[in-house]
Scaffold this motif. Structure first.
Motif, mmCIF file in Angstrom:
data_model
loop_
_atom_site.group_PDB
_atom_site.id
_atom_site.type_symbol
_atom_site.label_atom_id
_atom_site.label_comp_id
_atom_site.label_asym_id
_atom_site.label_seq_id
_atom_site.Cartn_x
_atom_site.Cartn_y
_atom_site.Cartn_z
ATOM 1 N N ALA A 211 0.828 -1.212 0.000
ATOM 2 C CA ALA A 211 0.000 0.000 0.000
ATOM 3 C C ALA A 211 0.860 1.259 0.000
ATOM 4 C CB ALA A 211 -0.920 0.000 1.230
ATOM 5 N N LEU A 212 2.102 1.155 0.437
ATOM 6 C CA LEU A 212 2.998 2.315 0.467
ATOM 7 C C LEU A 212 3.300 2.839 -0.940
ATOM 8 C CD1 LEU A 212 5.451 1.063 3.232
ATOM 9 C CD2 LEU A 212 3.821 2.965 3.415
ATOM 10 N N ILE A 213 3.000 2.064 -1.965
ATOM 11 C CA ILE A 213 3.195 2.527 -3.342
ATOM 12 C C ILE A 213 2.216 3.651 -3.688
ATOM 13 C CG2 ILE A 213 3.025 1.830 -5.776
ATOM 14 C CD1 ILE A 213 3.866 -0.973 -4.923
ATOM 15 N N VAL A 214 1.031 3.601 -3.105
ATOM 16 C CA VAL A 214 -0.042 4.511 -3.509
ATOM 17 C C VAL A 214 0.279 5.977 -3.240
ATOM 18 C CG1 VAL A 214 -2.477 5.101 -3.159
ATOM 19 C CG2 VAL A 214 -1.771 2.705 -3.349
ATOM 20 N N PRO A 215 0.811 6.361 -2.054
ATOM 21 C CA PRO A 215 1.166 7.782 -1.875
ATOM 22 C C PRO A 215 2.146 8.287 -2.923
ATOM 23 C CG PRO A 215 1.200 6.634 0.220
ATOM 24 C CD PRO A 215 1.053 5.595 -0.832
ATOM 25 N N LEU A 216 3.051 7.438 -3.366
ATOM 26 C CA LEU A 216 3.992 7.834 -4.417
ATOM 27 C C LEU A 216 3.263 8.013 -5.745
ATOM 28 C CD1 LEU A 216 6.932 5.398 -3.547
ATOM 29 C CD2 LEU A 216 6.756 7.836 -2.999
ATOM 30 N N ALA A 217 2.262 7.154 -5.992
ATOM 31 C CA ALA A 217 1.519 7.242 -7.259
ATOM 32 C C ALA A 217 0.725 8.533 -7.367
ATOM 33 C CB ALA A 217 0.586 6.039 -7.391
ATOM 34 N N THR A 218 0.293 9.095 -6.239
ATOM 35 C CA THR A 218 -0.509 10.330 -6.296
ATOM 36 C C THR A 218 0.301 11.509 -6.826
ATOM 37 O OG1 THR A 218 0.037 10.831 -3.972
ATOM 38 C CG2 THR A 218 -1.992 9.603 -4.393
#
Length: 447
Positions: free
Chosen positions: A18-25
């Motif tokens: 799930a830590l990938i998602v903040p980077l994707a934003t």
């Protein structure tokens, strides 16, 4: 390490992505951001449904009991797709990515903590406590890590409040659902925390600290005294936490008085009530359905207060009277039934004919007096602790209690058992009392 612990660790590892998602934003292209955020979880679901074979090590690691019958890792696939759905909300519909990370961590690592403790201690209360503690700590870590990756500034008290709320909601849902329902737990926790962030409540450090301490003690005492089942206890402490943080200490005093005295009144002369056929089930320990039925209207009033006047153009004092009225009605109905049911010759409220004790809609004058005493207790607390409630306001709260008790009896005599059940009647009675509180507060110039 037992198979359940290994499985929980595997799910937690998947959740860590799930830590990938903040980077994707931070990606400019919405389409690319969506693929980066949701792709890993969709890929996991696709692989476990099409590539992983029964009997393989990977299958044995992630398989739940039902997966062996199907020959597919449906549990992991559903979990991954639920995470992907929340990730989509984060990159496309405005959910804060750090809230998303915290939600996934609460459920995934809370479950791991519960399984670790359950492998050495079979007590359900202890295992659930482990879920809450592990989920809370993981939620804190997830919120903080997600906020840093997203470069978002988040106040520490808000992080603590959201992590605690998420852990309690997840623990409550898991106590009444099956393990395979974790996707539903994920989505519910995520949507609730998103709502709280949108409301942007003012969370003071001292208040959240007091809330955590008080609700922990309240939960343990209610369970130790057996005034609530485990789901009932979790429901109660969740409501208490939200009430303290979003409402205030005076609001909480009313709620905890109802929980405490209401629970003890169910225990009063329990054996005699059992013989008369009017006793609560489970030796008077109230379940989550009973607690929610008596408190859901009050909870909505608390959330509406947090949303006013910034999101709802209504004076928050009106929601205070709705809350106090609903709690007074719950207290009045509980006292009237628990004490009034011990007396003979009850009469049906619609016809005044004598009926058997325990008949839906039956009342005694002793029960009415007991109910008014209960309403008076809530009104006295409201008047003493809340500046917006004076003598006139206290009388309004008492009237709300009387209206709620009367509506409960009328519905019990007419539609209970055919159209709605007991819990539905309780909820409608508290709703009638809340509406009464709003109408009287407006009509009496109390706002």
């Amino acid at each position: 390490m037992t198979s359940t612990v290994r499985r929980a660790a595997g799910f937690a590892l998947v959740g860590a992505f799930a830590l990938i998602v903040p980077l994707a934003t931070g990606i400019q292209s919405p389409a690319v951001a969506t693929v980066v955020a949701t792709g890993p979880f969709v890929l996991v679901a696709a692989l476990v449904l099409t590539v992983v074979d029964p009997g393989s090590r990977l299958f044995e690691l992630f398989a739940r009991p039902g997966d062996y019958e199907d020959g597919k890792l449906h549990g992991l696939a559903a979990f991954s797709l639920a995470v992907a759905g929340l990730a989509l909300l984060a990159v496309q519909f405005g959910m804060a990515a750090w809230v998303f990370v915290g939600t996934v961590f609460v459920v995934a690592f809370g479950n791991l903590g519960q399984r670790l403790v359950a492998s050495v201690r079979s007590d359900q209360f202890v295992a659930t406590g482990a879920f809450i503690v592990a989920g809370f700590l993981a939620g804190l870590a997830g919120h903080v890590a997600g906020a840093r990756l997203q470069s978002a500034a988040v106040a520490p008290p808000v992080v603590v409040f959201l992590a605690a709320t998420g852990a309690l909601v997840a623990a409550l849902l898991r106590s009444v659902l099956f393990e395979r329902d974790d996707p539903l737990v994920l989505l519910t926790v995520g949507l609730l925390l998103w709502l709280l962030v949108v409301l942007d409540p003012s969370v003071a450090t001292q208040r959240i600290g007091v809330a955590l301490a008080v609700t922990a003690v309240l939960g343990y005492v209610s369970y130790a005294l057996d005034t609530a089942s485990l789901p009932g206890m979790l429901t109660g402490i969740l409501l208490a936490l939200l009430t303290i943080v979003l409402g205030g200490y005076g609001w909480f005093a009313m709620l905890v008085t109802f929980f405490g005295l209401g629970g003890l009144s169910s225990k009063y002369r329990y054996e005699e009530k059992l013989q008369r056929g009017i006793a609560e089930e489970n030796e008077g320990a109230r379940g989550s359905g009973n607690v929610l039925a008596n408190s859901i209207v009050a909870l909505v009033a608390v959330l509406a207060t947090a949303a006013s006047p910034s999101h709802i153009a209504v004076d928050p004092v009106l929601f205070l009277y709705a809350f106090a009225g609903a709690v007074a009605a719950a207290m009045t109905d509980t006292f009237s039934s628990e004490f009034g049911g011990l007396y003979d010759n009850p009469r049906l409220i619609t016809t005044l004919r004598r009926v058997e004790p325990g008949t839906d809609g039956a009342v005694t004058w002793q029960g009415v007096v007991a109910g008014l005493v209960g309403a008076g207790i809530i009104a006295g607390i409201a008047s003493a602790l809340l500046a917006a409630v004076g003598t006139t306001g206290a009388l309004v709260v008492v009237v709300c209690g009387l209206i709620g008790m009367t509506v409960d009896s009328l519905l019990g005599a007419t539609v209970e058992g055919t159209i709605v059940g007991n819990q539905g009647v309780n909820m409608l009675a508290t709703l009638a009392a809340a509406i009464t509180g709003v109408v009287l507060a407006l009509g009496g110039g109390l706002v």
